[in-house]
Design a protein around this motif. Structure first.
Motif, short mmCIF file in Angstrom:
data_model
loop_
_atom_site.label_atom_id
_atom_site.label_comp_id
_atom_site.label_asym_id
_atom_site.label_seq_id
_atom_site.Cartn_x
_atom_site.Cartn_y
_atom_site.Cartn_z
N LYS A 197 90.35 70.72 70.28
CA LYS A 197 91.03 71.15 69.07
C LYS A 197 90.57 70.29 67.89
O LYS A 197 90.88 69.11 67.81
CB LYS A 197 92.55 71.06 69.27
N TYR A 198 89.80 70.92 67.04
CA TYR A 198 89.41 70.30 65.78
C TYR A 198 90.54 70.50 64.76
O TYR A 198 91.12 71.59 64.67
CB TYR A 198 88.15 70.95 65.21
N GLU A 199 90.81 69.49 63.98
CA GLU A 199 91.81 69.61 62.91
C GLU A 199 91.40 68.72 61.76
O GLU A 199 91.11 67.53 61.95
CB GLU A 199 93.20 69.22 63.41
N PHE A 200 91.35 69.29 60.55
CA PHE A 200 90.95 68.50 59.39
C PHE A 200 91.38 69.20 58.10
O PHE A 200 91.55 70.42 58.08
CB PHE A 200 89.43 68.26 59.37
N PRO A 201 91.58 68.43 57.04
CA PRO A 201 91.87 69.03 55.74
C PRO A 201 90.58 69.61 55.14
O PRO A 201 89.49 69.06 55.33
CB PRO A 201 92.39 67.85 54.91
N VAL A 202 90.71 70.69 54.42
CA VAL A 202 89.56 71.33 53.77
C VAL A 202 89.47 70.77 52.35
O VAL A 202 90.30 71.06 51.49
CB VAL A 202 89.72 72.86 53.76
N GLY A 262 77.99 70.58 56.68
CA GLY A 262 78.24 70.40 55.25
C GLY A 262 79.68 70.09 54.89
O GLY A 262 79.97 69.79 53.73
N LEU A 263 80.60 70.12 55.87
CA LEU A 263 81.99 69.86 55.56
C LEU A 263 82.28 68.36 55.56
O LEU A 263 81.76 67.60 56.39
CB LEU A 263 82.91 70.55 56.56
N LEU A 264 83.11 67.95 54.63
CA LEU A 264 83.55 66.56 54.52
C LEU A 264 84.83 66.41 55.34
O LEU A 264 85.86 67.00 55.00
CB LEU A 264 83.79 66.20 53.05
N LEU A 265 84.74 65.63 56.41
CA LEU A 265 85.86 65.54 57.35
C LEU A 265 85.80 64.21 58.09
O LEU A 265 84.80 63.49 58.01
CB LEU A 265 85.84 66.72 58.33
N PRO A 266 86.85 63.84 58.80
CA PRO A 266 86.79 62.61 59.60
C PRO A 266 85.67 62.71 60.64
O PRO A 266 85.46 63.78 61.23
CB PRO A 266 88.17 62.57 60.27
N PHE A 267 84.97 61.60 60.87
CA PHE A 267 83.78 61.69 61.72
C PHE A 267 84.12 62.13 63.14
O PHE A 267 83.30 62.72 63.83
CB PHE A 267 82.99 60.37 61.72
N GLN A 268 85.37 61.87 63.59
CA GLN A 268 85.76 62.29 64.94
C GLN A 268 85.79 63.82 65.07
O GLN A 268 85.78 64.35 66.17
CB GLN A 268 87.14 61.73 65.29
N MET A 269 85.82 64.53 63.94
CA MET A 269 85.87 65.99 63.93
C MET A 269 84.51 66.61 63.64
O MET A 269 84.39 67.84 63.54
CB MET A 269 86.88 66.47 62.88
N ASP A 270 83.47 65.80 63.51
CA ASP A 270 82.17 66.29 63.06
C ASP A 270 81.43 67.08 64.13
O ASP A 270 80.57 67.90 63.82
CB ASP A 270 81.31 65.11 62.59
N GLY A 271 81.72 66.83 65.39
CA GLY A 271 81.20 67.68 66.45
C GLY A 271 79.82 67.36 66.96
O GLY A 271 79.09 68.28 67.35
N VAL A 272 79.43 66.08 66.99
CA VAL A 272 78.13 65.70 67.54
C VAL A 272 78.35 64.90 68.82
O VAL A 272 78.79 63.75 68.76
CB VAL A 272 77.30 64.88 66.53
N PRO A 273 78.06 65.47 69.98
CA PRO A 273 78.30 64.75 71.24
C PRO A 273 77.56 63.43 71.29
O PRO A 273 76.40 63.32 70.89
CB PRO A 273 77.76 65.73 72.29
N GLY A 274 78.25 62.42 71.79
CA GLY A 274 77.65 61.10 71.94
C GLY A 274 77.71 60.26 70.69
O GLY A 274 77.39 59.07 70.74
N ILE A 275 78.10 60.86 69.56
CA ILE A 275 78.20 60.10 68.32
C ILE A 275 79.62 60.16 67.76
O ILE A 275 80.24 59.13 67.48
CB ILE A 275 77.19 60.62 67.27
N ILE A 319 65.84 67.68 55.90
CA ILE A 319 66.55 66.50 56.41
C ILE A 319 68.02 66.61 56.04
O ILE A 319 68.37 66.79 54.87
CB ILE A 319 65.93 65.21 55.84
N HIS A 320 68.87 66.47 57.05
CA HIS A 320 70.32 66.68 56.87
C HIS A 320 71.08 65.40 57.23
O HIS A 320 70.83 64.79 58.26
CB HIS A 320 70.78 67.82 57.78
N LEU A 321 72.01 65.04 56.36
CA LEU A 321 72.92 63.92 56.61
C LEU A 321 74.32 64.47 56.79
O LEU A 321 74.84 65.17 55.92
CB LEU A 321 72.90 62.92 55.45
N HIS A 322 74.94 64.15 57.90
CA HIS A 322 76.30 64.62 58.18
C HIS A 322 77.32 63.83 57.36
O HIS A 322 77.13 62.64 57.07
CB HIS A 322 76.63 64.43 59.67
N GLY A 323 78.41 64.49 57.01
CA GLY A 323 79.57 63.81 56.45
C GLY A 323 79.47 63.39 55.01
O GLY A 323 80.42 62.80 54.47
#
Length: 585
Positions: A130-135, A105-118, A515-519
């Protein structure tokens, strides 16, 4: 990193009469209690947070089993952040397999979203990512593994983000409530058994005794359902026959307890972190005012019960007036089990455990047959049906097996053994009471009751519209979008950056799908224009249709999937890609 150890001050509060004497000394979210087998959930906050993924033994119901956890606890520690801060989370994987954490549910850069292979390669054994993103937001969210079967083995925890400015919700005390399902059977074994027999865990099938007692469908109706190779009791794939239902890691007998002082406004941040269970939530004798959905504020609406789909969150305000124990009840939608926690003025109190209510039966409406769902099927067979009510003919039905598979209903669906049915008349069910709550004699929340507190930010009319069918062969345990499993090289759903699109989710199965949509957040179209609820997860009822308006404002590749873990694992998963127009999206 700041760690607040609640165990230390809970002992002191218990010694001073249940906590009220020390209540002013601690922030509202910290004032809680539990007399269970394990310490209360730890809370981590600050600009830098360290998390460690590893193996832990977990006990509930008098048995002990193997869990995959974060920092050794189930649920994982609560992560408490502040809107506007930047957070760094160092996640170390001590397992002997790859792992990951997705910030749900967090809005963040997709590189920080945490889904392997995507969005990233995953975290290798022995490595730290190390994840890093603005809240960028406030509210109630959660985090979990997106690798293999680690999530149902215990790898999930709550995220609470305090607003940068004044909170529009007034409350005196707060409790984080994490709902989950737990099995001592390994999830890979559960999946294998479901692949061999779709109804393996259904112990609530109709019986001759039920027929004679008038509790089940008449024989003629059973013959009709049997002819369609469908079971009206097939509501949950995995049931209370194997799951222990937990609240904050505690079963009913372990009695997780949240404290209150009579007259206080108590905020409950309720998260469904289950692998496979939608819960019906109620506090008998205590109305709930819903103030947030999926982390975002909604106009307050009072109800007595609501269904929380897997991966959804709801914030509610309750105001206990009496110094007594109130039961917080999370009942599985198929009524195969429940979990009771307690809200009480002091530790040691236990609320009553209600009996399980009568298990529900699916109807024709759950097969996507429109108003026929309101018909009384106890009067006989299909012969008396007005076929014109189905749109003019019965072309979509194979009278030999009563299976609806007319490809013209959904030409984009790839027909095959993985698509058992296509709903001939899918209906907008956002105003319907959800599965199992159709006949209760009190107020039940529906999506149409939800109105965003702030006006919807994008007032543009969608420039295009797409349909996405939720498809399955439930008997063979095959799940997909548009008849295509993710492993079959499913094409991404492509969007241009900042375009406005209406997405119609059409459920061709007889189970609800969260049904969940990331980002992204999207507007669930509920007939409240300008104040549609903004959500990241939406539960699509059986035979139903949900439309949402999406502003594709987050560049990158994003996961889009059913949050029933085994459905996602079986193929109900797709990539959503958002690109600038010149990139060919």
């Amino acid at each position: 990193m700041t760690i607040l150890d609640r165990r230390a001050f809970l002992g002191a509060t218990a010694a001073l009469g249940g906590g009220s004497a020390l209540a002013p000394l601690f922030p509202a979210w910290a004032r809680t209690g539990t007399p269970g087998l394990r310490a209360p959930m730890a809370t981590l906050s600050g600009a830098e947070i360290a998390l460690s993924i590893g193996h832990t033994m977990f006990e509930t119901g008098g048995k002990t089993g193997h869990a995959v956890t974060v920092n050794g606890t189930l649920p994982a520690p609560v992560i408490r952040l502040k809107e506007g801060q930047t957070v760094k989370l160092a996640v170390t994987n001590t397992l002997d397999e790859d792992s990951s954490i997705h910030w749900h549910g967090l809005l963040l850069p997709f590189q920080m979203d945490g889904v392997p292979g995507i969005s990233f390669p995953g975290i290798k054994p022995g490595q730290t990512f190390k994840y890093e993103f603005p809240v960028r937001q406030a509210g109630t969210y959660w985090y979990h593994s997106h690798s293999g079967m680690q999530e149902p083995m215990g790898m999930f925890g709550a995220i609470v983000i305090d607003p940068a400015g004044p909170d529009p919700v007034a409350y005196d005390r707060e409790h984080v409530i994490v709902l989950s399902d737990w099995s001592f059977t390994h999830p890979h074994t559960i999946y294998r058994k479901l692949k061999s027999q779709g109804g393996y865990y259904n112990r609530q099938k109709q019986t001759l005794g039920g027929l004679l007692q008038g509790k089940d469908q008449p024989l003629k109706d059973r013959v009709m359902w049997g002819g369609m190779l469908m079971d009206p009791t097939d509501i949950s794939d995995v049931t209370g026959s194997t799951y222990h239902y937990l609240i904050n890691g505690h079963g009913t007998g372990e009695n997780w307890t949240g404290l209150f002082t009579p007259g206080e406004r108590v905020r409950l941040r309720i998260i469904n972190a289950s692998a496979m269970t939608n819960f019906n939530v109620r506090l008998p004798g205590l109305p709930m005012t819903v103030v947030a959905a999926d982390g975002l504020d909604v106009q307050p609406v009072e109800t007595d019960e609501f269904q929380i789909g897997i991966a959804e969150t709801y914030d509610v305000i309750v105001q206990p007036g009496d110094a007594r124990a109130y039961g917080l009840i999370a009942e599985a939608i198929d009524r195969s089990g429940l979990c009771r926690a307690t809200l009480a003025p002091q530790l040691g109190m236990a609320a009553a455990i209600p009996a399980l209510r009568e298990r529900p039966l699916l109807t024709m409406k759950d097969m996507g047959m429109g108003d026929m769902g309101a018909m009384d099927m106890s009067g006989g067979d299909m012969a008396g049906m007005d076929h014109s009510a189905m749109g003019g003919d019965m072309a979509g039905m194979d009278h030999g097996s009563m299976k609806m598979r007319d490809p013209s209903v959904a030409p984009q669906v790839k027909m095959g053994p993985g698509v058992a049915t296509l709903s001939p008349m899918p209906a907008d069910r956002t105003g319907d009471r959800p599965t199992g709550l159709e006949k209760v004699d009190h107020r039940v929340l529906t999506y149409r009751d939800l109105k965003s507190l702030a006006p919807n930010p994008d007032k543009r009319t969608p420039s295009r519209e797409i349909d996405v069918h939720l498809t399955a062969n439930m008997e063979r345990y095959m799940w997909s979008f548009d008849g295509v499993k993710f492993s079959d090289k499913a094409e991404p759903l492509a969007f241009r950056h900042n375009e406005r699109v209406r997405v119609n989710l059409i459920n061709d199965t007889m189970m609800p799908h969260p049904i969940h949509l990331h980002g992204h957040f999207f507007e669930v179209v509920t007939g409240n224009p300008g104040h549609h609820p903004m959500k990241h997860t939406v539960n699509v009822l059986p035979g139903g249709k949900v439309s949402f308006d999406l502003t594709a404002d987050a560049l990158g590749d994003w996961a889009f999937h059913c949050h029933m873990l085994l459905h996602m694992h079986a193929g109900m998963f797709r990539v959503v890609t958002v690109r600038h127009e010149e990139e060919g999206a």
